[in-house]
Design a protein around this motif. Structure first.
Motif, PDB file in Angstrom:
ATOM      1  N   UNK A 267       0.833  -1.201   0.000  1.00 58.91           N
ATOM      2  CA  UNK A 267       0.000   0.000   0.000  1.00 58.91           C
ATOM      3  C   UNK A 267       0.871   1.255   0.000  1.00 58.91           C
ATOM      4  N   UNK A 268       1.933   1.221   0.783  1.00 61.97           N
ATOM      5  CA  UNK A 268       2.853   2.363   0.842  1.00 61.97           C
ATOM      6  C   UNK A 268       3.460   2.640  -0.535  1.00 61.97           C
ATOM      7  N   UNK A 269       3.958   1.591  -1.201  1.00 56.80           N
ATOM      8  CA  UNK A 269       4.589   1.773  -2.510  1.00 56.80           C
ATOM      9  C   UNK A 269       3.583   2.231  -3.562  1.00 56.80           C
ATOM     10  N   UNK A 289      -0.875  14.745  -3.263  1.00 57.03           N
ATOM     11  CA  UNK A 289       0.125  14.656  -2.205  1.00 57.03           C
ATOM     12  C   UNK A 289      -0.380  15.275  -0.907  1.00 57.03           C
ATOM     13  N   UNK A 290      -1.076  16.405  -1.009  1.00 53.14           N
ATOM     14  CA  UNK A 290      -1.617  17.030   0.200  1.00 53.14           C
ATOM     15  C   UNK A 290      -2.656  16.124   0.863  1.00 53.14           C
ATOM     16  N   UNK A 296      -1.697  10.343   6.228  1.00 51.23           N
ATOM     17  CA  UNK A 296      -0.528   9.876   6.972  1.00 51.23           C
ATOM     18  C   UNK A 296      -0.482  10.481   8.370  1.00 51.23           C
ATOM     19  N   UNK A 297      -0.734  11.784   8.466  1.00 56.30           N
ATOM     20  CA  UNK A 297      -0.682  12.448   9.766  1.00 56.30           C
ATOM     21  C   UNK A 297      -1.740  11.896  10.707  1.00 56.30           C
ATOM     22  N   UNK A 302      -1.414   6.378  15.436  1.00 61.32           N
ATOM     23  CA  UNK A 302      -2.023   5.210  16.079  1.00 61.32           C
ATOM     24  C   UNK A 302      -1.413   3.885  15.614  1.00 61.32           C
ATOM     25  N   UNK A 303      -0.484   3.931  14.654  1.00 64.81           N
ATOM     26  CA  UNK A 303       0.021   2.683  14.076  1.00 64.81           C
ATOM     27  C   UNK A 303       0.619   1.739  15.102  1.00 64.81           C
TER      28      UNK A 303
END
Length: 311
Positions: A267-269, A289-290, A296-297, A302-303
């Motif tokens: 998912x990240x890639x 990107x925004x 992400x923030x 909580x990750x």
């Protein structure tokens, strides 16, 4: 205000400890200790189930991944139990009592008191207390926490409330002479540690905490999908938002599998590969990107936690 400096010097050697993540998709629940450090029995209600916890004791409870309710006294809160991206542990503190993260250093025998004082200096905090009926301050290498969910990956410690400091540890690595170690204390245990170091006056620590209703709640960010000019980026963000919302309704292994997918390297890639495609497609305002930065923030905090409070 009066300030008393507290310094704990242990002359010993050091061991380095590693922390490794694990595959959480094979499980459907998380176990956590619910602690009652107070002098009175308390009643905690989890999803309608009453738990009576005797004074100065704890119970272990298994939380299936998913949404739950915790009630204590006349307060209630909702929360999600979920996997974390690293091995995690901690305790639940329904009374919002004070716990203490004490920093100390294990050092080799040739370390002077002056060197130790320099090591510990940046961990000193002024802690408000009541001594002889007056508010004063103790200067201590300690952090005071009274969160309902106290998690090791948020407020790290080496030794938990029921683990004593070892007499010595093993130092590895050429030239090593010290290592910082942190222990989590209940208030009674912390006061006993202070007395052992020569604090003879009666000390009452001040406990200030918000109501359950005032605690920070986790919410999904409100992203305007129409503002994302890149079609592929917009579709990806919409899918991410839909999947994160499912975490509030799924339970058990279904939640674990979805969480693994959302936090996976694939998912990240994919997310970052779309940046290049959106740039080529003319997303000059970087709207994609925004949007992903907002995601992400919101999610990164909580990750590494097993519990977060919701509406």
């Amino acid at each position: 205000m009066k300030k008393i400096k507290y310094s704990l010097l242990l002359v010993c050697s050091i061991t380095l400890v590693g922390c490794f993540g694990s595959d959480t998709t094979s499980s459907s629940s998380v176990d956590r200790m619910i602690d009652n450090p107070t002098p009175n029995e308390i009643k905690v209600i989890i999803d309608g189930n009453e738990l009576n916890i005797p004074a100065k004791s704890s119970v272990n409870y298994t939380f299936e991944y998913g949404k739950h309710t915790l009630s204590y006294g006349n307060q209630s809160l909702n929360f999600i139990a979920k996997p974390s991206t690293t091995n995690s542990s901690g305790l639940i503190n329904p009374t919002q009592s004070n716990y203490y993260l004490l920093t100390t250093f294990y050092t080799t025998s040739n370390v002077s008191d002056e060197t130790y004082d320099k090591l510990i200096a940046k961990y000193l905090n002024s802690v408000p207390v009541i001594i002889k009926g007056e508010q004063q301050e103790l200067e201590l290498p300690v952090k005071v926490i009274n969160d309902v969910f106290i998690e090791r990956q948020k407020d790290f410690w080496d030794y938990s409330v029921d683990e004593p400091y070892p007499d010595e540890v093993t130092l590895r690595g050429k030239g090593q002479f010290q290592s910082r170690k942190i222990k989590l204390f209940r208030e009674d245990g912390f006061i006993e540690a202070l007395k052992a170091e020569g604090l003879n006056e009666k000390v009452d620590f001040i406990n200030e905490h918000p109501k359950f209703s005032e605690l920070k709640k986790y919410t999904i960010p409100n992203i305007q999908l129409d503002a994302i000019t890149c079609k592929k980026g917009r579709e990806f963000v919409e899918t991410q938002l839909n999947d994160w919302n499912k975490l509030f309704t799924l339970t058990g292994k279904d939640l674990a599998l979805l969480y693994k997918q959302l936090t996976s390297s694939e998912t990240f890639h994919t997310k970052h590969a779309i940046i290049t495609e959106c740039t080529k497609a003319g997303d000059s305002n970087q709207s994609y990107q925004f949007a992903t930065r907002e995601l992400e923030e919101a999610f990164d905090e909580t990750n590494q936690l097993n519990f977060f409070i919701t509406q």
